[in-house]
Design a protein around this motif. Structure first.
Motif, PDB file in Angstrom:
ATOM      1  N   ASN A 227      39.095  42.508  50.508  1.00  0.00           N
ATOM      2  CA  ASN A 227      39.472  41.481  49.537  1.00  0.00           C
ATOM      3  C   ASN A 227      38.294  40.550  49.274  1.00  0.00           C
ATOM      4  O   ASN A 227      37.506  40.250  50.167  1.00  0.00           O
ATOM      5  CB  ASN A 227      40.660  40.668  50.065  1.00  0.00           C
ATOM      6  N   ASP A 228      38.208  40.091  48.040  1.00  0.00           N
ATOM      7  CA  ASP A 228      37.167  39.132  47.683  1.00  0.00           C
ATOM      8  C   ASP A 228      37.761  37.735  47.820  1.00  0.00           C
ATOM      9  O   ASP A 228      38.720  37.387  47.128  1.00  0.00           O
ATOM     10  CB  ASP A 228      36.704  39.395  46.252  1.00  0.00           C
TER      11      ASP A 228
ATOM     12  N   LYS B 216      36.727  34.978  46.838  1.00  0.00           N
ATOM     13  CA  LYS B 216      36.520  34.100  45.668  1.00  0.00           C
ATOM     14  C   LYS B 216      37.396  34.465  44.478  1.00  0.00           C
ATOM     15  O   LYS B 216      37.596  33.667  43.576  1.00  0.00           O
ATOM     16  CB  LYS B 216      35.041  34.139  45.250  1.00  0.00           C
ATOM     17  N   ASP B 217      37.854  35.695  44.447  1.00  0.00           N
ATOM     18  CA  ASP B 217      38.677  36.147  43.313  1.00  0.00           C
ATOM     19  C   ASP B 217      39.679  37.151  43.835  1.00  0.00           C
ATOM     20  O   ASP B 217      39.328  38.299  44.128  1.00  0.00           O
ATOM     21  CB  ASP B 217      37.777  36.766  42.235  1.00  0.00           C
ATOM     22  N   ARG B 218      40.913  36.731  43.921  1.00  0.00           N
ATOM     23  CA  ARG B 218      41.897  37.575  44.591  1.00  0.00           C
ATOM     24  C   ARG B 218      42.312  38.790  43.780  1.00  0.00           C
ATOM     25  O   ARG B 218      43.065  39.630  44.257  1.00  0.00           O
ATOM     26  CB  ARG B 218      43.132  36.736  44.972  1.00  0.00           C
ATOM     27  N   ARG B 219      41.800  38.887  42.535  1.00  0.00           N
ATOM     28  CA  ARG B 219      42.064  40.118  41.782  1.00  0.00           C
ATOM     29  C   ARG B 219      41.156  41.245  42.257  1.00  0.00           C
ATOM     30  O   ARG B 219      41.466  42.418  42.111  1.00  0.00           O
ATOM     31  CB  ARG B 219      41.783  39.884  40.284  1.00  0.00           C
ATOM     32  N   VAL B 220      40.023  40.860  42.809  1.00  0.00           N
ATOM     33  CA  VAL B 220      38.928  41.799  43.060  1.00  0.00           C
ATOM     34  C   VAL B 220      39.081  42.553  44.382  1.00  0.00           C
ATOM     35  O   VAL B 220      39.487  41.980  45.391  1.00  0.00           O
ATOM     36  CB  VAL B 220      37.584  41.055  43.040  1.00  0.00           C
TER      37      VAL B 220
ATOM     38  N   LYS C 162      32.168  45.434  43.641  1.00  0.00           N
ATOM     39  CA  LYS C 162      33.479  45.444  42.983  1.00  0.00           C
ATOM     40  C   LYS C 162      33.858  46.861  42.559  1.00  0.00           C
ATOM     41  O   LYS C 162      33.022  47.579  41.995  1.00  0.00           O
ATOM     42  CB  LYS C 162      33.448  44.553  41.740  1.00  0.00           C
TER      43      LYS C 162
END
Lengths: 163, 163
Positions: free
Chosen positions: A100-101, A103-107, A68
């Motif tokens: 892009n992650d 599991k968590d689109r913020r990451v 991250k």
DNA sequence: TGACAATATTACGTATACATATTATATGTA
DNA sequence: TACATATAATATGTATACGTAATATTGTCA
């Protein structure tokens, strides 16, 4: 509270040494054809290289998908807002990519490119050579103490900043 | 050439310590109402303060009219092009002024203002306090060795840059 | 003296890092 | 489910430092 000589002042010495070493390192990087590795990259590359291929060295941070952006910043001691531009430049120089992650689109996960992996050996050799040159006239025991003190300063400065 | 832990790398440690100390010092400066003294000023203020009132401490550089911008840069380890902006900001913050040299019209002399002279005691106290806090848990002997090694690194890095 | 070299400073573009505000997403709670 | 809060990353503006080029002034030599 006398006006001491600048060379007896911890802050003065550390900032000047930082500038000097950065300048020297930059010169060596350019000379050896690695001008695409900027000195500032090294603070995060050292962490990324620890994760190279294994995904375990970074402990809870290491993942197959990379690391991250925020966690990498914490490791390297940089603010998130500093990381954005740094990763921008590393991407432009072909050393890392954003992913892009799922599991968590913020990451945003940071991954080394093949170029970023391949350059490791060469960069570590340059760092090693420079360090040997710098410490050439200094007894090994004093070198060890100095490095140890710097580690401790890093910890205590981080703690003091919280208050 | 193994991938060592970043904390065992001289360059990594020095740059992180420099960032940490700068951040800590900035915080203390702001808290104590001295936000007009930026951390970057200190590298040149320490030299200017040595010349305060006496005009002798700087040796051949010291003069009644102040000190040449270029000479001050050499003392502080900054490039001439870095000095321009730094002195701009110090003038804006009321700590120093530029003065023309009547004998050589190429030259800009840098002088402390009364404000720049008066703030000395307070800034040195802050620096002293921070240093004591940083070294609180470190044996005096190791502190001395670390500072001595930093001094030597500064010299050898300067020499190595020439080649 | 006039041409050229050296010196001092500034101007401009880039690299590096931070603080603050903003946007997008996730999480916890009523 | 809806809203408040927390988290992740970025956008924007500023501080700091460098390299290169430009400008102005001074020094030197033929």
């Amino acid at each position: 509270m006398e006006s001491q000589h600048p060379n007896d002042c911890l802050y003065y010495l550390v900032t000047r040494v930082s500038l000097s070493l950065t300048s020297l390192l930059k010169k060596r990087l350019v000379e050896s054809g690695c001008d695409f590795v900027k000195p500032a990259y090294i603070g995060v590359l050292l962490w990324l290289w620890m994760d190279d291929g294994m995904g375990t060295m970074l402990g809870k941070f290491g993942k197959d998908e990379g690391i991250k952006l925020n966690d990498l910043g914490k490791l390297a001691g940089l603010e998130p807002s500093s990381m954005t531009g740094l990763i921008d430049r590393m991407e432009k120089d072909g050393l890392a990519v954003r992913a892009n992650d799922p599991k968590d689109r913020r990451v945003t996960n940071i991954q080394l490119t093949q170029k970023g992996i391949n350059v490791r050996k060469h960069i570590l050799e340059i760092m090693d050579t420079v360090t040997k040159e710098i410490f050439a006239t200094i007894p090994k025991k004093q070198e060890d103490i100095a490095l140890d003190v710097l580690k401790k300063i890093l910890i205590s400065a981080s703690n003091l900043e919280k208050f």
